[in-house]
Design an enzyme around this catalytic site. Structure first.
Site, PDB file in Angstrom:
ATOM      1  N   ASP A  19      -7.734  -4.785   3.626  1.00  0.00           N
ATOM      2  CA  ASP A  19      -8.460  -4.424   2.406  1.00  0.00           C
ATOM      3  C   ASP A  19      -8.333  -5.558   1.405  1.00  0.00           C
ATOM      4  O   ASP A  19      -7.730  -6.600   1.714  1.00  0.00           O
ATOM      5  CB  ASP A  19      -7.882  -3.122   1.814  1.00  0.00           C
ATOM      6  N   ASP A  52      -8.944  -1.736  -3.263  1.00  0.00           N
ATOM      7  CA  ASP A  52      -8.097  -0.990  -4.200  1.00  0.00           C
ATOM      8  C   ASP A  52      -8.128  -1.689  -5.549  1.00  0.00           C
ATOM      9  O   ASP A  52      -7.903  -2.909  -5.625  1.00  0.00           O
ATOM     10  CB  ASP A  52      -6.634  -0.950  -3.712  1.00  0.00           C
ATOM     11  N   ASP A  89      -7.019  -6.063  -2.595  1.00  0.00           N
ATOM     12  CA  ASP A  89      -6.333  -5.372  -3.696  1.00  0.00           C
ATOM     13  C   ASP A  89      -6.489  -6.184  -4.986  1.00  0.00           C
ATOM     14  O   ASP A  89      -6.341  -7.408  -4.970  1.00  0.00           O
ATOM     15  CB  ASP A  89      -4.832  -5.249  -3.381  1.00  0.00           C
TER      16      ASP A  89
HETATM   17  N1  DCT Z   1       1.381  -0.933  -2.685  1.00  0.00           N
HETATM   18  C1  DCT Z   1       2.059  -0.189  -3.621  1.00  0.00           C
HETATM   19  N2  DCT Z   1       1.781   1.121  -3.756  1.00  0.00           N
HETATM   20  C2  DCT Z   1       0.825   1.697  -3.008  1.00  0.00           C
HETATM   21  C3  DCT Z   1       0.111   0.954  -2.059  1.00  0.00           C
HETATM   22  C4  DCT Z   1       0.407  -0.392  -1.922  1.00  0.00           C
HETATM   23  O1  DCT Z   1       2.919  -0.709  -4.306  1.00  0.00           O
HETATM   24  N3  DCT Z   1       0.595   2.995  -3.168  1.00  0.00           N
HETATM   25  C5  DCT Z   1       1.712  -2.354  -2.566  1.00  0.00           C
HETATM   26  C6  DCT Z   1       2.447  -2.751  -1.335  1.00  0.00           C
HETATM   27  C7  DCT Z   1       1.709  -3.940  -0.786  1.00  0.00           C
HETATM   28  C8  DCT Z   1       0.493  -4.121  -1.676  1.00  0.00           C
HETATM   29  O2  DCT Z   1       0.491  -3.060  -2.587  1.00  0.00           O
HETATM   30  C9  DCT Z   1      -0.795  -4.155  -0.950  1.00  0.00           C
HETATM   31  O3  DCT Z   1      -0.900  -3.085   0.000  1.00  0.00           O
HETATM   32  P1  DCT Z   1      -1.687  -3.295   1.335  1.00  0.00           P
HETATM   33  O4  DCT Z   1      -3.079  -3.726   1.046  1.00  0.00           O
HETATM   34  O5  DCT Z   1      -1.542  -2.077   2.165  1.00  0.00           O
HETATM   35  O6  DCT Z   1      -0.841  -4.457   2.030  1.00  0.00           O
HETATM   36  P2  DCT Z   1      -1.235  -5.953   2.311  1.00  0.00           P
HETATM   37  O7  DCT Z   1       0.036  -6.693   2.393  1.00  0.00           O
HETATM   38  O8  DCT Z   1      -2.256  -6.412   1.319  1.00  0.00           O
HETATM   39  O9  DCT Z   1      -1.855  -5.858   3.757  1.00  0.00           O
HETATM   40  P3  DCT Z   1      -3.338  -6.207   4.215  1.00  0.00           P
HETATM   41  O10 DCT Z   1      -3.387  -7.714   4.201  1.00  0.00           O
HETATM   42  O11 DCT Z   1      -3.492  -5.650   5.580  1.00  0.00           O
HETATM   43  O12 DCT Z   1      -4.284  -5.598   3.230  1.00  0.00           O
HETATM   44 MG    MG Z   2      -4.152  -5.455   1.103  1.00  0.00          MG
END
Ligand code: DCT
Ligand code: MG
Length: 411
Positions: free
Chosen positions: A236, A328, A238
């Site tokens: 995703d 997100d 963020d």
């Molecule tokens: N996070 C958080 N609380 C949440 C969800 C996520 O604090 N409810 C944090 C933890 C890692 C960061 O946000 C991003 O989450 P992901 O997108 O799931 O992880 P990523 O490392 O960006 O993995 P990807 O590259 O697969 O998106």
């Molecule tokens: Mg991510």
């Protein structure tokens, strides 16, 4: 064996005296009397963990055993193998002999046997057996499919798996019980299984910034998550949104999302409002957040193949000029921004990523510093006070840790 390179180049701050209670999971590493071992940094937040490392084969093998242990419900073994893998990711060279890990924290006992076998025979019999076992295969495939659906976390996947659900078609039976998020996840399943590239993430960033800035021109928007840690693709994109004037943030997310929706850029969204009464000790995040699926327009307009020649008209449906992408959007008040940035940069502890920087940072804060850390702030449990921070560097300083850049947090 001189391991000063380890403590000097990777240990951040004063080396810890490691008590056995810190060595969860791998009992053999906790009983060593070797002084060097006791000074090996114990928590992943005390080590620089790059995205690319030198011992992929061994790390992959240890992570297979970690995953298998978690499927068998053994958290201790899961953590033991995960920590061994995490320590090896920091090594600045390729291992040649098991002797080289003799003094490394978490790399003794069972993990050492695995390391030794791979170095000597190129394969580890136990790992091969696990990989080929029906239980591991069915759990891995089942979990990958189920947790791959937007809106399905580990807990739901686990419950469904126990109820005999293994595939997307099995979900037809419980269609009526699916949440709106899960239904949207299923509808766009194929696109959402494709990794999001950095180029796509940057095009999402332009969309998001354009929408937010049309309401508040000087709003701050930062791409976080794996892309901030240097990854070239992710599941995703963020973003963290803030502004020095907290009033400028009121209603901004809803307005920007409605604007994007009106332009056809959003396929699904769910906004969770800001929660003011989350527990200080909670790992839950109370920031206003939008969980969305964007319809990201393709980079270049579709060109018909071999323009100029006549093609048989087999499929009359117009070519799709967008891709569904998970996004997100998180809004943090300016005073909490640095904590939210640290939290949302990760890496987080979540299968199938098997990365655990965040978990380790919070564990270190609590166990060593008696402080509770989350995406809102840092609270000293004994002194009963909060530590404000205007940068990630300050948060590391509050914790007595040397600063790690985002790309060094790929534990
Ligand atoms: N996070 C958080 N609380 C949440 C969800 C996520 O604090 N409810 C944090 C933890 C890692 C960061 O946000 C991003 O989450 P992901 O997108 O799931 O992880 P990523 O490392 O960006 O993995 P990807 O590259 O697969 O998106
Ligand atoms: Mg991510």
């Amino acid at each position: 064996l001189d391991i000063s390179w380890f403590t000097e180049s990777m240990s951040l701050g004063k080396p810890l005296k490691v008590e056995p209670r810190h060595c969860l999971g791998d009992s053999s590493s906790s009983v060593s009397s070797d002084k060097a071992t006791q000074e090996t940094p114990s928590y992943a937040c005390q080590r620089r963990t790059p995205l690319h490392h030198h011992n992929k084969e061994i790390v992959d093998a240890l992570q297979i055993l970690a995953l298998s242990a978690s499927f068998q419900g053994s958290e201790a073994r899961y953590l033991g193998f995960t920590r061994a893998a995490s320590v090896l990711k920091c090594l600045p060279f390729t291992l040649q002999s098991a002797e080289e890990v003799k003094d490394l924290q978490f790399c003794g006992g069972h993990s050492k046997t695995v390391i030794q076998e791979i170095l000597e025979d190129r394969v580890c019999r136990e790992v091969e057996m696990v990989k080929n076992s029906e239980h591991y295969q069915s759990m891995k495939v089942g979990f990958k499919v189920l947790t791959g659906i937007f809106g399905v976390g580990i807990r739901t996947a686990d419950k469904w798996y126990r109820d005999g659900i293994r595939s997307l078609s099995d979900l037809n039976e419980i269609e009526g019980k699916l949440t709106g998020e899960q239904k949207a996840g299923l509808l766009h399943y194929t696109d959402l299984q494709q990794p999001v590239t950095r180029d796509e993430a940057e095009r999402v960033e332009q969309l998001v910034k354009g929408a937010l800035q049309s309401f508040v021109p000087d709003v701050q928007v930062t791409m976080t998550g794996g892309f901030r840690r240097g990854k070239q693709e992710g599941h995703d994109v963020d973003f963290l949104i803030t502004h020095p004037n907290e009033e400028a943030l009121n209603g901004l997310l809803r307005k920007a999302v409605a604007w994007l929706d009106s332009k056809g850029s959003i396929l699904y969204h769910h906004i969770k409002g800001r929660s003011h009464n989350f527990a200080r000790s909670s790992t839950m995040d109370g920031h206003e957040t939008c969980y969305a699926i964007f319809a990201l327009p393709n980079a270049c307009p579709e060109k018909s193949p071999d323009a100029g020649t006549i093609q048989p008209d087999l499929d009359k449906s117009p070519p799709r000029n967008w891709k569904a992408v998970r996004v997100d959007l998180v809004v943090a008040p300016y005073s909490e921004y640095s904590y939210a940035l640290l939290g949302w940069t990760g890496s987080k502890f979540f299968y199938p990523l098997l990365q655990h920087f965040e978990r380790e940072l919070r564990r270190f804060s609590l166990q060593v510093k008696k402080m509770s850390l989350n995406s809102h702030g840092l609270f000293d449990i004994e002194k009963k006070c909060h530590y404000p921070a205007t940068s990630e560097e300050e948060i590391f300083a509050h914790l007595g840790l040397l600063y790690l850049t985002p790309s060094e947090r790929n534990a």
